[in-house]
Design a protein around this motif. Structure first.
Motif, mmCIF file in Angstrom:
data_model
loop_
_atom_site.group_PDB
_atom_site.id
_atom_site.type_symbol
_atom_site.label_atom_id
_atom_site.label_comp_id
_atom_site.label_asym_id
_atom_site.label_seq_id
_atom_site.Cartn_x
_atom_site.Cartn_y
_atom_site.Cartn_z
ATOM 1 N N GLU A 132 27.154 57.107 51.394
ATOM 2 C CA GLU A 132 28.396 57.373 52.112
ATOM 3 C C GLU A 132 28.198 57.471 53.616
ATOM 4 N N GLU A 133 27.052 57.988 54.035
ATOM 5 C CA GLU A 133 26.793 58.202 55.452
ATOM 6 C C GLU A 133 25.502 57.502 55.874
ATOM 7 N N PRO A 134 25.470 56.921 57.076
ATOM 8 C CA PRO A 134 24.213 56.350 57.564
ATOM 9 C C PRO A 134 23.210 57.453 57.885
ATOM 10 N N VAL A 135 21.935 57.115 57.810
ATOM 11 C CA VAL A 135 20.847 58.031 58.132
ATOM 12 C C VAL A 135 19.944 57.313 59.128
ATOM 13 N N PRO A 136 19.647 57.950 60.263
ATOM 14 C CA PRO A 136 18.786 57.297 61.244
ATOM 15 C C PRO A 136 17.465 56.841 60.620
ATOM 16 N N GLY A 137 17.030 55.641 61.014
ATOM 17 C CA GLY A 137 15.763 55.101 60.546
ATOM 18 C C GLY A 137 15.889 54.146 59.371
ATOM 19 N N TYR A 138 17.090 54.023 58.796
ATOM 20 C CA TYR A 138 17.275 53.141 57.635
ATOM 21 C C TYR A 138 18.438 52.194 57.876
ATOM 22 N N SER A 139 18.291 50.960 57.381
ATOM 23 C CA SER A 139 19.445 50.062 57.339
ATOM 24 C C SER A 139 20.430 50.701 56.374
ATOM 25 N N TRP A 140 21.713 50.530 56.638
ATOM 26 C CA TRP A 140 22.712 51.256 55.864
ATOM 27 C C TRP A 140 23.887 50.363 55.502
ATOM 28 N N THR A 141 24.440 50.627 54.325
ATOM 29 C CA THR A 141 25.708 50.043 53.901
ATOM 30 C C THR A 141 26.416 51.061 53.011
ATOM 31 N N GLU A 142 27.710 51.101 53.125
ATOM 32 C CA GLU A 142 28.471 52.014 52.274
ATOM 33 C C GLU A 142 28.676 51.408 50.887
ATOM 34 N N SER A 143 28.741 50.079 50.839
ATOM 35 C CA SER A 143 28.984 49.369 49.585
ATOM 36 C C SER A 143 28.031 48.180 49.501
ATOM 37 N N LEU A 144 27.682 47.810 48.296
ATOM 38 C CA LEU A 144 26.841 46.628 48.105
ATOM 39 C C LEU A 144 27.672 45.349 47.985
#
Length: 160
Positions: A132-144
């Motif tokens: 649900e939320e981005p985290v610093p240091g990682y690529s992020w997506t809310e949905s695949l």
């Protein structure tokens, strides 16, 4: 366990007995259907069709995981009781990488928790955090949804 027992109005038994009950109940619920992250089933089908080896890496014990329908799509399944140290330690991902026979630098872990992302990154994998939320240091997506093999390939380090 105290909170769960109080909420359900059950007398508190021993912690091991309660844990066994919870594990059995979770396995029962999982056997009736599992909600995958939106887009996950389609991504797994595309990877399978392209011959890309895949692994499910989970801290959950095998007796519970084995009740989840649809796991036949994974090349390898590493469960919490398959390794001595669980997530966030990198051992579960290292076990999956060994079983797949691929280099860690060629792997992208799709994770839904920071604990899992920490485990995967520690093993040398690129990480896509689907949360649900981005985290610093990682690529992020809310949905695949929209994540495909090419999207994952772009997350891998570029050869020197």
């Amino acid at each position: 366990m105290r909170l769960m027992h109080a909420e359900l109005g059950w007398p508190l038994r021993t912690a091991p007995a309660s844990a066994v009950w919870v594990e059995r109940r979770v396995a029962e619920l999982l056997s009736t259907g599992t909600r995958w992250r939106p887009g996950a089933v389609e991504l797994l089908a595309e990877l399978r069709a392209a011959g890309v080896p895949t692994a499910l890496v989970t801290a959950t014990r095998r007796c519970v995981v084995s009740r989840i329908p649809g796991l036949v799509g994974f090349t390898v399944v590493v469960c919490g009781d398959d390794v001595a140290q669980s997530k966030p330690h990198p051992e579960p991902y290292r076990a999956a990488i060994r079983s797949l026979g691929v280099p860690a630098g060629g792997c992208v872990a799709v994770e839904d928790t920071v604990i899992g992302a920490t485990s995967a990154a520690g093993a040398g994998c690129a990480v896509l955090l689907a949360a649900e939320e981005p985290v610093p240091g990682y690529s992020w997506t809310e949905s695949l949804h929209g994540v495909d093999a090419e999207y994952l390939r772009r997350l891998l380090p570029r050869p020197a």
